[in-house]
Design a protein around this motif. Structure first.
Motif: not given
Length: 477
Positions: A188-195
């Motif tokens: 989710v950390l990677v997903e969150g930075v992308r978002w």
């Protein structure tokens, strides 16, 4: 031009602790993302298969042992190498351990029974990051541990000079998802930075909102126990002022898919789609309504200006936020106490710092700081983002009476934490180890609590919970 640096540590294989499935893989995922998509200028990577590092002509092995890590920290942070406005992140995936009233990050050869000399405290790591020259370092602590290792709630204060984002709240266990072959937090950390890279002016506070909303969703989707990230930031650092480095926009290469039911471990599960979290929806609605307000003022003209500005725009925005969260659109919605996960989300969604960074009490047993309360004590338990308190009142003078026992949920309102049973405000100090009610100040004594009986009922209840019973007979001696 501002620089972006990071330190990434991932440890799956431990000499004296049970191996973790995906800690090293999570760290590699984060490292690859920071290098390839977020375009960090420098990423130092430590794992069992990472290349060696050369600092000022000195070669440092990167197997994450205590000796190698300390050598790196001593050499790298001997003098400042960054400047204000630069980014410095540290991501740790491995075991965290509470030992001798402090929180430790365990290297691959760390000894749990001698953590003080074979591991390193979070405070020591934070101190190194503060010496870098960057004004707002960020610690991401994806510390997997077993149920009896109470990481993330050491006796002292949370680290100063840095923003610390823990992968789980007090009393919760960091989860690894077999179907994804990843830990939830790293994914989710990677997903969150992308978002957040696609949003306007993304900050660490916005990224934390994404983590807090999305991690429980992923765990629920895969049938895992609750896990709610927690953030700590001392008064000197404002997470709302720390920008999130932007990553390459990969929307063109990512198909839009919906969440599907979990599949058996033998079948590769599709990654859950990065749906818009409630935090971003709330932020966009507030920004949109603010824009409408500005346009209304412009077209209304000078004569109507005072009429428009007399409207309660704060109330309008709060009502819109409550509508998004599912609260009933009644006049009492803004003052109704909230409990459980909903209460934490409501508290965290406010833009007021005292509300957004609500001080959560440390779970455990508390004793009175003065002798006026006799043998009375308090116990605070938590689970799935919900907090309950057990109040035990014993007569202060010798008598043949009985203990008064009250078990109550805690309500999180905009201006603080309240005990549902007594409707009194509960104040939590800056170390999270003292609580104050209308009767006394209570000091944290131990992590031991009774989570059975009425306490278990309280933690499982969907709304407010209040029970009062008569306890044991007081010995007159």
């Amino acid at each position: 031009m501002a620089e972006k640096w990071a330190i990434v540590i991932g440890i799956s294989q431990y000499e004296r602790l049970q191996s973790l499935q995906y800690a090293e893989r999570d760290a590699q995922l984060v490292r690859d993302f920071l290098v390839k998509e977020a375009k960090f200028d420098q990423v130092y990577y430590f794992s069992d298969r990472s290349p060696e590092i050369v600092l000022d002509g000195v070669t440092i092995l990167t197997q994450p042992t205590v000796a190698n890590l300390w050598r790196f920290f001593e050499l790298r942070f001997a003098t400042p190498f960054l400047k204000q406005g630069d980014t410095l992140w540290l991501f740790f995936s491995g075991y965290g351990l509470q030992y001798a009233d402090s929180d430790y990050l365990m290297p691959s050869d760390g000894e749990p029974e001698a953590a003080d000399i074979t591991a390193f405290t979070i405070d020591a790591v934070a101190d190194c990051l503060c010496r870098s020259g960057a004004d707002s370092p960020v610690l991401f602590l994806d510390a997997c541990r077993t149920d009896d290792q109470k990481f993330g709630q050491g006796f002292g204060t949370d680290p100063t000079g840095v923003v610390s984002i823990f992968s789980a709240d007090f009393g919760e266990v960091t989860q690894e998802i077999e179907a994804m072959q990843q830990g939830t937090f790293a994914h989710v950390l990677v997903e969150g930075v992308r978002w957040e890279s696609r949003q306007s002016n993304p900050t660490i506070a916005h990224l934390f909102e994404y983590l807090r909303d999305r991690v429980p969703q992923i765990n629920l989707h895969h049938g895992k126990p609750p896990q709610t990230p927690r953030m700590s930031a001392n008064a000197a650092i404002d997470p709302e002022a720390i920008p999130v480095p932007r990553a390459i926009d990969r929307r063109q290469s990512q198909p839009k898919v919906r969440l599907s039911p979990p599949v058996p471990p033998t079948v590769a599960a599709p990654k859950p789609a990065a749906v818009m979290p409630q935090s971003v929806m709330r932020r966009r609605l507030v920004e949109g309504l603010a824009g409408v307000a500005i346009l209304a003022l412009g077209f209304a003209g000078i004569s109507a200006y005072w009429e428009v500005t007399s409207l309660d725009w704060g109330g309008i925005l709060r009502s819109a936020q409550l509508a998004l969260s599912g609260a009933p659109p009644s006049s009492s919605a803004s003052t109704k106490p909230l409990t459980g996960t909903a209460s934490l989300q409501a508290a965290s969604s406010s833009r007021d710092r005292d509300n957004f960074y609500q001080r959560l009490p440390k779970t455990g047993t508390y004793t009175a700081t003065t002798g006026r309360s006799g043998e009375s004590y308090r116990e605070i338990s938590s689970g799935a983002g919900r907090f309950c308190i057990k109040i035990v009142n014993t007569p202060t003078t010798p008598s043949t009476g009985y203990q008064q026992i009250i078990v109550s949920s805690l309500a999180f309102r905009e201006n603080g934490i309240y005990i549902d049973a007594t409707r009194e405000r509960l104040t939590v100090d800056g170390t999270f180890t003292e609580i104050t009610d209308s009767k006394n100040t209570w000091q944290w004594l131990s992590a031991d609590v009774d989570r059975s009986g009425l306490v278990a009922e309280c933690l499982a209840a969907p709304g407010s919970y209040i029970r009062q019973v008569k306890g044991g007979k007081v010995n007159p001696s």
